[in-house]
Scaffold this motif. Structure first.
Motif, mmCIF file in Angstrom:
data_model
loop_
_atom_site.group_PDB
_atom_site.id
_atom_site.type_symbol
_atom_site.label_atom_id
_atom_site.label_comp_id
_atom_site.label_asym_id
_atom_site.label_seq_id
_atom_site.Cartn_x
_atom_site.Cartn_y
_atom_site.Cartn_z
ATOM 1 N N LEU A 16 104.841 -42.056 88.777
ATOM 2 C CA LEU A 16 105.091 -42.496 90.147
ATOM 3 C C LEU A 16 106.586 -42.494 90.451
ATOM 4 O O LEU A 16 107.019 -42.014 91.505
ATOM 5 C CB LEU A 16 104.528 -43.902 90.359
ATOM 6 N N LEU A 17 107.378 -43.001 89.522
ATOM 7 C CA LEU A 17 108.823 -43.035 89.722
ATOM 8 C C LEU A 17 109.404 -41.631 89.841
ATOM 9 O O LEU A 17 110.368 -41.402 90.577
ATOM 10 C CB LEU A 17 109.493 -43.787 88.570
ATOM 11 N N GLU A 18 108.802 -40.682 89.129
ATOM 12 C CA GLU A 18 109.268 -39.303 89.231
ATOM 13 C C GLU A 18 109.112 -38.785 90.660
ATOM 14 O O GLU A 18 109.988 -38.090 91.183
ATOM 15 C CB GLU A 18 108.484 -38.424 88.254
ATOM 16 N N TYR A 19 108.008 -39.133 91.287
ATOM 17 C CA TYR A 19 107.800 -38.723 92.678
ATOM 18 C C TYR A 19 108.800 -39.413 93.607
ATOM 19 O O TYR A 19 109.264 -38.821 94.588
ATOM 20 C CB TYR A 19 106.371 -39.032 93.117
ATOM 21 N N LEU A 20 109.130 -40.670 93.311
ATOM 22 C CA LEU A 20 110.099 -41.391 94.135
ATOM 23 C C LEU A 20 111.491 -40.775 94.005
ATOM 24 O O LEU A 20 112.244 -40.718 94.980
ATOM 25 C CB LEU A 20 110.134 -42.866 93.739
ATOM 26 N N VAL A 21 111.825 -40.304 92.805
ATOM 27 C CA VAL A 21 113.102 -39.620 92.609
ATOM 28 C C VAL A 21 113.114 -38.314 93.402
ATOM 29 O O VAL A 21 114.095 -37.990 94.086
ATOM 30 C CB VAL A 21 113.351 -39.319 91.108
ATOM 31 N N ALA A 22 112.033 -37.561 93.328
ATOM 32 C CA ALA A 22 111.947 -36.284 94.038
ATOM 33 C C ALA A 22 112.073 -36.469 95.544
ATOM 34 O O ALA A 22 112.603 -35.607 96.249
ATOM 35 C CB ALA A 22 110.626 -35.584 93.702
ATOM 36 N N CYS A 28 117.897 -41.139 89.634
ATOM 37 C CA CYS A 28 117.438 -40.999 88.248
ATOM 38 C C CYS A 28 117.862 -42.214 87.416
ATOM 39 O O CYS A 28 117.116 -42.680 86.549
ATOM 40 C CB CYS A 28 118.008 -39.722 87.631
ATOM 41 N N GLU A 29 119.061 -42.735 87.685
ATOM 42 C CA GLU A 29 119.551 -43.899 86.944
ATOM 43 C C GLU A 29 118.694 -45.129 87.238
ATOM 44 O O GLU A 29 118.362 -45.909 86.336
ATOM 45 C CB GLU A 29 121.011 -44.186 87.319
ATOM 46 N N GLU A 30 118.320 -45.303 88.498
ATOM 47 C CA GLU A 30 117.460 -46.437 88.861
ATOM 48 C C GLU A 30 116.090 -46.299 88.209
ATOM 49 O O GLU A 30 115.524 -47.277 87.726
ATOM 50 C CB GLU A 30 117.318 -46.519 90.379
ATOM 51 N N ARG A 31 115.572 -45.078 88.174
ATOM 52 C CA ARG A 31 114.284 -44.829 87.510
ATOM 53 C C ARG A 31 114.327 -45.266 86.058
ATOM 54 O O ARG A 31 113.439 -45.983 85.586
ATOM 55 C CB ARG A 31 113.959 -43.341 87.591
ATOM 56 N N ASP A 32 115.384 -44.856 85.353
ATOM 57 C CA ASP A 32 115.476 -45.199 83.936
ATOM 58 C C ASP A 32 115.653 -46.699 83.715
ATOM 59 O O ASP A 32 115.121 -47.265 82.762
ATOM 60 C CB ASP A 32 116.629 -44.432 83.284
ATOM 61 N N LYS A 59 117.836 -34.784 88.208
ATOM 62 C CA LYS A 59 117.164 -34.579 89.489
ATOM 63 C C LYS A 59 116.548 -33.173 89.575
ATOM 64 O O LYS A 59 115.408 -33.014 90.028
ATOM 65 C CB LYS A 59 118.165 -34.785 90.641
ATOM 66 N N SER A 60 117.275 -32.161 89.119
ATOM 67 C CA SER A 60 116.746 -30.791 89.177
ATOM 68 C C SER A 60 115.513 -30.637 88.288
ATOM 69 O O SER A 60 114.551 -29.960 88.654
ATOM 70 C CB SER A 60 117.823 -29.782 88.760
ATOM 71 N N GLU A 61 115.513 -31.295 87.130
ATOM 72 C CA GLU A 61 114.353 -31.235 86.235
ATOM 73 C C GLU A 61 113.153 -31.938 86.858
ATOM 74 O O GLU A 61 112.014 -31.488 86.723
ATOM 75 C CB GLU A 61 114.693 -31.882 84.893
#
Length: 202
Positions: A16-22, A28-32, A59-61
């Motif tokens: 879910l967090l990956e989608y929020l980053v996208a 990405c830092e907040e996700r981690d 972010k690109s990944e």
């Protein structure tokens, strides 16, 4: 006492967090930091987190991963490696009858409305007529909506059923998060805080 979040639950959160980053909702830092905080609160070792979707990615990944996963779902219509086991999440709450837990979730009108929206956005072959038909049949007290019926009548791809030793019910991360929110109040609270921007990440 609230049940601790498992690696299965945390994997769903990671997706879910990956989608929020996208979507540029978080960095990405907040996700981690979110994943690390949840891991520490639930006694999950930091060295195991690299297996989580999105954790540690740039972010690109993340953009590449999200695009690849969406294409995999919509084109191949098969469970890819990102799908989360609803059976394992349900087993944490009902070891003897995880299938019954999933079926109870599927009976909810809110669940069906969510699945309908997801399929409309991600499945070009989705049958909304099948969805309407099931809603009508659901009004009868004697009718039981099963996962097989849902998939057969609507041509759904967001949830899949796999037979065999490693079988079970698997779902796209967004659907798995919806299921986890229904089954675990602590996870639902996390999602609400995320949407309100009140996670106190630091």
């Amino acid at each position: 006492m609230a049940r601790k979040i498992s690696m299965i639950d945390l994997a769903g959160i990671g997706n879910l967090l990956e989608y929020l980053v996208a979507a540029d909702n978080i960095t990405c830092e907040e996700r981690d930091r979110i994943i690390l905080r949840i891991a520490k609160e639930n006694d999950i070792a930091e060295y195991t987190l690299s297996a989580l979707a999105g954790y540690g990615k740039s972010k690109s990944e993340v953009l590449e991963s999200v695009a690849r996963r969406k294409n995999s779902v919509s084109q191949d219509k098969k469970q890819d490696e990102s799908y989360i086991s609803l059976t394992e999440i349900a087993r944490a709450h009902s070891e003897d009858a995880p299938g019954y837990v999933i079926q109870s979730w599927l009976r909810s009108g809110n669940t069906l409305a969510f699945l309908n929206l997801w399929e409309q956005e991600n499945n070009p072959d989705y049958s909304e007529a099948g969805y309407e038909e099931l809603l009508e049949k659901k009004k009868a007290a004697s009718f039981t909506l099963t996962l097989k019926l849902w998939i057969d009548r609507t041509k759904a791809i967001g949830i899949v059923s796999k037979q065999g030793k490693a079988g079970g019910t698997f779902a796209h991360p967004m659907i798995a998060c919806e299921f986890a929110s229904w089954i675990a109040p602590e996870f639902k609270m996390l999602l609400i805080k995320l949407s309100l921007g009140r996670t106190h990440l630091k």
